[in-house]
Design a protein around this motif. Structure first.
Motif, mmCIF file in Angstrom:
data_model
loop_
_atom_site.group_PDB
_atom_site.id
_atom_site.type_symbol
_atom_site.label_atom_id
_atom_site.label_comp_id
_atom_site.label_asym_id
_atom_site.label_seq_id
_atom_site.Cartn_x
_atom_site.Cartn_y
_atom_site.Cartn_z
ATOM 1 N N GLU A 1 -8.409 22.015 -65.318
ATOM 2 C CA GLU A 1 -8.786 20.636 -65.633
ATOM 3 C C GLU A 1 -10.288 20.438 -65.495
ATOM 4 O O GLU A 1 -10.901 19.735 -66.302
ATOM 5 C CB GLU A 1 -8.036 19.665 -64.729
ATOM 6 N N GLU A 2 -10.888 21.041 -64.491
ATOM 7 C CA GLU A 2 -12.331 20.909 -64.283
ATOM 8 C C GLU A 2 -13.103 21.531 -65.448
ATOM 9 O O GLU A 2 -14.066 20.950 -65.945
ATOM 10 C CB GLU A 2 -12.725 21.574 -62.958
ATOM 11 N N ILE A 3 -12.674 22.685 -65.905
ATOM 12 C CA ILE A 3 -13.343 23.348 -67.032
ATOM 13 C C ILE A 3 -13.184 22.520 -68.304
ATOM 14 O O ILE A 3 -14.143 22.332 -69.066
ATOM 15 C CB ILE A 3 -12.787 24.776 -67.221
ATOM 16 N N GLU A 4 -11.974 21.993 -68.537
ATOM 17 C CA GLU A 4 -11.748 21.156 -69.725
ATOM 18 C C GLU A 4 -12.611 19.907 -69.677
ATOM 19 O O GLU A 4 -13.165 19.490 -70.693
ATOM 20 C CB GLU A 4 -10.269 20.775 -69.817
ATOM 21 N N LYS A 5 -12.749 19.319 -68.486
ATOM 22 C CA LYS A 5 -13.564 18.117 -68.329
ATOM 23 C C LYS A 5 -15.025 18.417 -68.663
ATOM 24 O O LYS A 5 -15.694 17.642 -69.359
ATOM 25 C CB LYS A 5 -13.437 17.619 -66.888
ATOM 26 N N GLN A 6 -15.529 19.567 -68.189
ATOM 27 C CA GLN A 6 -16.919 19.933 -68.471
ATOM 28 C C GLN A 6 -17.140 20.170 -69.958
ATOM 29 O O GLN A 6 -18.148 19.735 -70.531
ATOM 30 C CB GLN A 6 -17.297 21.191 -67.688
ATOM 31 N N LYS A 7 -16.195 20.843 -70.610
ATOM 32 C CA LYS A 7 -16.327 21.098 -72.048
ATOM 33 C C LYS A 7 -16.301 19.804 -72.841
ATOM 34 O O LYS A 7 -17.073 19.629 -73.792
ATOM 35 C CB LYS A 7 -15.215 22.032 -72.525
ATOM 36 N N ALA A 8 -15.415 18.883 -72.460
ATOM 37 C CA ALA A 8 -15.336 17.593 -73.155
ATOM 38 C C ALA A 8 -16.644 16.819 -72.987
ATOM 39 O O ALA A 8 -17.137 16.199 -73.943
ATOM 40 C CB ALA A 8 -14.161 16.784 -72.620
ATOM 41 N N LYS A 9 -17.226 16.877 -71.794
ATOM 42 C CA LYS A 9 -18.483 16.172 -71.546
ATOM 43 C C LYS A 9 -19.609 16.770 -72.395
ATOM 44 O O LYS A 9 -20.425 16.033 -72.969
ATOM 45 C CB LYS A 9 -18.824 16.278 -70.059
ATOM 46 N N GLU A 10 -19.645 18.106 -72.500
ATOM 47 C CA GLU A 10 -20.668 18.759 -73.324
ATOM 48 C C GLU A 10 -20.513 18.374 -74.795
ATOM 49 O O GLU A 10 -21.505 18.079 -75.472
ATOM 50 C CB GLU A 10 -20.574 20.278 -73.168
ATOM 51 N N ARG A 11 -19.256 18.367 -75.295
ATOM 52 C CA ARG A 11 -19.011 17.971 -76.687
ATOM 53 C C ARG A 11 -19.472 16.543 -76.937
ATOM 54 O O ARG A 11 -20.119 16.244 -77.942
ATOM 55 C CB ARG A 11 -17.519 18.081 -77.022
ATOM 56 N N TYR A 12 -19.161 15.642 -75.996
ATOM 57 C CA TYR A 12 -19.547 14.242 -76.148
ATOM 58 C C TYR A 12 -21.067 14.095 -76.169
ATOM 59 O O TYR A 12 -21.607 13.340 -76.976
ATOM 60 C CB TYR A 12 -18.951 13.409 -75.005
ATOM 61 N N MET A 13 -21.756 14.849 -75.298
ATOM 62 C CA MET A 13 -23.215 14.745 -75.267
ATOM 63 C C MET A 13 -23.841 15.247 -76.570
ATOM 64 O O MET A 13 -24.806 14.665 -77.068
ATOM 65 C CB MET A 13 -23.781 15.529 -74.070
ATOM 66 N N LYS A 14 -23.272 16.315 -77.155
ATOM 67 C CA LYS A 14 -23.787 16.802 -78.440
ATOM 68 C C LYS A 14 -23.612 15.753 -79.528
ATOM 69 O O LYS A 14 -24.530 15.494 -80.310
ATOM 70 C CB LYS A 14 -23.066 18.094 -78.839
ATOM 71 N N MET A 15 -22.442 15.152 -79.566
ATOM 72 C CA MET A 15 -22.187 14.116 -80.583
ATOM 73 C C MET A 15 -23.060 12.892 -80.325
ATOM 74 O O MET A 15 -23.537 12.253 -81.259
ATOM 75 C CB MET A 15 -20.704 13.728 -80.583
ATOM 76 N N HIS A 16 -23.276 12.565 -79.063
ATOM 77 C CA HIS A 16 -24.093 11.406 -78.716
ATOM 78 C C HIS A 16 -25.537 11.625 -79.160
ATOM 79 O O HIS A 16 -26.168 10.716 -79.697
ATOM 80 C CB HIS A 16 -24.020 11.170 -77.204
ATOM 81 N N LEU A 17 -26.041 12.833 -78.927
ATOM 82 C CA LEU A 17 -27.414 13.129 -79.341
ATOM 83 C C LEU A 17 -27.548 13.131 -80.864
ATOM 84 O O LEU A 17 -28.618 12.806 -81.401
ATOM 85 C CB LEU A 17 -27.863 14.474 -78.766
ATOM 86 N N ALA A 18 -26.465 13.505 -81.558
ATOM 87 C CA ALA A 18 -26.492 13.497 -83.014
ATOM 88 C C ALA A 18 -26.317 12.085 -83.569
ATOM 89 O O ALA A 18 -26.528 11.854 -84.760
ATOM 90 C CB ALA A 18 -25.397 14.407 -83.559
ATOM 91 N N GLY A 19 -25.938 11.126 -82.703
ATOM 92 C CA GLY A 19 -25.775 9.740 -83.135
ATOM 93 C C GLY A 19 -24.428 9.472 -83.780
ATOM 94 O O GLY A 19 -24.293 8.532 -84.566
ATOM 95 N N LYS A 20 -23.420 10.254 -83.477
ATOM 96 C CA LYS A 20 -22.119 10.095 -84.115
ATOM 97 C C LYS A 20 -21.133 9.292 -83.276
ATOM 98 O O LYS A 20 -20.118 8.863 -83.794
ATOM 99 C CB LYS A 20 -21.513 11.468 -84.425
ATOM 100 N N THR A 21 -21.439 9.055 -82.021
ATOM 101 C CA THR A 21 -20.516 8.281 -81.198
ATOM 102 C C THR A 21 -20.819 6.795 -81.340
ATOM 103 O O THR A 21 -21.911 6.398 -81.739
ATOM 104 C CB THR A 21 -20.631 8.681 -79.712
#
Length: 169
Positions: free
Chosen positions: A102-122
């Protein structure tokens, strides 16, 4: 109460010395090999150790009370098995615990969200960009008004100075 028997310190010391001597002789047998087989004292002590092993087996066979009648098997008891170093599988995939997964999945989800956030897609990124655009417009208008007020003030001071210079002449 029952009669209690206490062991004297001399007897305890004698038992300890006998155990130490026995341990030394066993070590010498392991190291010496054939030379130790000719000593009659060592042979006698080895016979004594065989008798003690037989006594332990008899004790295990003779159980107290109803233990001998009822065979109890606990399904929850896990027998400890030791593995040799050669049996260990270090290259195989390691199974993670639920918390680790669960901890690893949480970290991966956070990284994905940050990439999308920086791209302006969220949605949050879009809202932030819109708010930023509004603030930029407000600042540009405020800077323009300030510049106009400053120019108007400069014009007023220049015209005032001209009037004074004309009146003095």
């Amino acid at each position: 109460g029952r009669a209690r028997q206490y062991t004297s310190p001399e007897e305890i010391d004698a038992q300890l010395q006998a155990e130490k001597q026995k341990a030394r002789e066993e070590e010498e047998q392991e190291e010496g090999g054939d030379g130790a087989a000719g000593d009659p004292k060592k042979e006698k002590k080895s016979l004594d150790s065989d008798e003690s092993e037989d006594e332990e087996d008899d004790y295990q066979q003779k159980r107290k009370g109803v233990e001998g009648l009822i065979d109890i098997e606990n399904p929850n008891r896990v027998a400890q098995t030791t593995k040799k170093v050669t049996q260990l599988d270090l290259d195989g995939p390691k199974e993670l615990s639920r918390r680790e997964r669960e901890e690893i999945e949480k970290q991966k989800a956070k990284e994905r969200y940050m990439k999308m956030h920086l791209a302006g897609k969220t949605e949050q990124a879009k809202a932030d960009l819109a708010r930023l655009a509004i603030i930029r417009k407000q600042r540009e208008e405020a800077a323009r008004k300030k510049e106009e007020e400053r120019k108007a003030k400069d014009d007023a001071t220049l015209s005032g100075k001209r009037m004074q210079s004309l009146s003095l002449n």
